[in-house]
Write an enzyme that holds these catalytic residues in place. Structure first.
Site, PDB file in Angstrom:
ATOM      1  N   HIS A  56       1.127  -8.237  -0.660  1.00  0.00           N
ATOM      2  CA  HIS A  56       2.126  -8.148  -1.719  1.00  0.00           C
ATOM      3  C   HIS A  56       1.500  -7.649  -3.034  1.00  0.00           C
ATOM      4  CE1 HIS A  56       5.896  -9.524  -3.757  1.00  0.00           C
ATOM      5  NE2 HIS A  56       5.078  -9.659  -4.789  1.00  0.00           N
ATOM      6  N   GLU A  57       0.410  -8.265  -3.439  1.00  0.00           N
ATOM      7  CA  GLU A  57      -0.206  -7.869  -4.721  1.00  0.00           C
ATOM      8  C   GLU A  57      -0.811  -6.470  -4.635  1.00  0.00           C
ATOM      9  OE1 GLU A  57       0.700  -9.452  -7.158  1.00  0.00           O
ATOM     10  OE2 GLU A  57       1.285 -11.335  -6.221  1.00  0.00           O
ATOM     11  N   HIS A  69       1.849  -3.993  -5.091  1.00  0.00           N
ATOM     12  CA  HIS A  69       2.136  -3.767  -6.517  1.00  0.00           C
ATOM     13  C   HIS A  69       1.153  -2.758  -7.114  1.00  0.00           C
ATOM     14  CE1 HIS A  69       5.412  -6.459  -7.135  1.00  0.00           C
ATOM     15  NE2 HIS A  69       4.738  -7.585  -7.022  1.00  0.00           N
ATOM     16  N   HIS A  82       9.418  -5.180  -6.426  1.00  0.00           N
ATOM     17  CA  HIS A  82       9.933  -6.157  -5.467  1.00  0.00           C
ATOM     18  C   HIS A  82      11.042  -5.548  -4.628  1.00  0.00           C
ATOM     19  CE1 HIS A  82       8.161  -9.546  -8.031  1.00  0.00           C
ATOM     20  NE2 HIS A  82       7.376  -9.252  -7.025  1.00  0.00           N
ATOM     21  N   CYS A  95      10.742  -8.430   3.992  1.00  0.00           N
ATOM     22  CA  CYS A  95       9.709  -7.471   3.575  1.00  0.00           C
ATOM     23  C   CYS A  95       8.625  -8.194   2.765  1.00  0.00           C
ATOM     24  CB  CYS A  95      10.326  -6.366   2.734  1.00  0.00           C
ATOM     25  SG  CYS A  95       9.119  -5.206   2.051  1.00  0.00           S
ATOM     26  N   CYS A 122       8.661  -3.308   4.851  1.00  0.00           N
ATOM     27  CA  CYS A 122       9.838  -2.730   5.497  1.00  0.00           C
ATOM     28  C   CYS A 122       9.637  -1.210   5.531  1.00  0.00           C
ATOM     29  CB  CYS A 122      11.113  -3.102   4.727  1.00  0.00           C
ATOM     30  SG  CYS A 122      11.299  -2.227   3.157  1.00  0.00           S
ATOM     31  N   CYS A 164       9.408   0.508   2.004  1.00  0.00           N
ATOM     32  CA  CYS A 164       8.195   0.151   1.256  1.00  0.00           C
ATOM     33  C   CYS A 164       6.959   0.734   1.931  1.00  0.00           C
ATOM     34  CB  CYS A 164       8.071  -1.367   1.115  1.00  0.00           C
ATOM     35  SG  CYS A 164       9.336  -2.075   0.032  1.00  0.00           S
TER      36      CYS A 164
HETATM   37 ZN   LIG Z   1       5.424  -9.546  -6.801  1.00  0.00          ZN
HETATM   38 ZN   LIG Z   2      10.566  -3.520   1.372  1.00  0.00          ZN
END
Ligand SMILES: [Zn+2]
Ligand SMILES: [Zn+2]
Length: 183
Positions: free
Chosen positions: A133-134, A137, A143, A149, A168, A171
């Protein structure tokens, strides 16, 4: 893309190694490895009243380290202390969007934190999800509205458990393009 996993303060080496391996499975064309150096936890990042560390100050330290390394495109700092940002009780991590540095905390990822029995597999999976996740980014991803996702915002550990460790379709495409531009 070359990703360095960096301990800030004391972090179990096996957690870092497993994380680097996991990141290589998720990100296309990516080499992830554990940086041998360990950065000390900066004293000024500790908030005595909150008994937590400032996520933003720790992230700054990781960013400063990243700027000195020519051999990595992204550095993911890992801490095993509780972290916060202004306005939130705690965060699982923080990153520049986009940028070269991200940060995750292991503190709230263990079952023991929630008064449950230790589950190393679950802990490893949560760690990977927060790291992906990070790093997502840092590649410019925002987000995602899809709750499965990995880029879905985790407000609590239930959100983390509900989402997958991968992107997903949309992304993933965005991450792939960003990585091909990174090198
Ligand atoms: Zn975040
Ligand atoms: Zn996504």
């Amino acid at each position: 893309m070359k990703v360095g996993v960096l301990a800030v303060g004391q972090v179990a080496p096996e957690v870092l190694n497993a994380l680097a391996q996991g990141l290589e499975r998720i990100f296309p064309d990516t080499n992830a490895f554990v940086i041998k150096q360990v950065l000390p936890l900066p004293k000024n990042a500790y908030d005595k009243t909150r008994k937590q560390y400032s996520s933003s100050l720790l992230l700054n330290v990781v960013k400063a380290f990243t700027s000195k390394r020519q051999d990595v495109h992204r550095v993911l700092g890992v801490v095993d202390v509780d972290i916060f940002v202004a306005g939130l009780n705690y965060v699982f991590g923080e990153a520049y969007t986009p940028g070269s540095a991200g940060l995750i905390s292991l503190w709230r990822l263990r079952q023991e934190f929630y008064g449950a029995k230790s589950d190393q597999a679950l802990f490893g999976l949560r760690t990977l999800k927060e790291a992906v996740h990070e790093l997502g980014h840092t590649l410019g991803l925002q987000h995602c509205r899809r709750s499965v996702c990995v880029m879905y915002f985790s407000n609590c550990i239930f959100d983390t458990d509900k989402k997958q460790s991968f992107f997903c379709d949309q992304c993933y495409l965005q991450a792939s393009i960003a990585i091909s531009n990174v090198g």
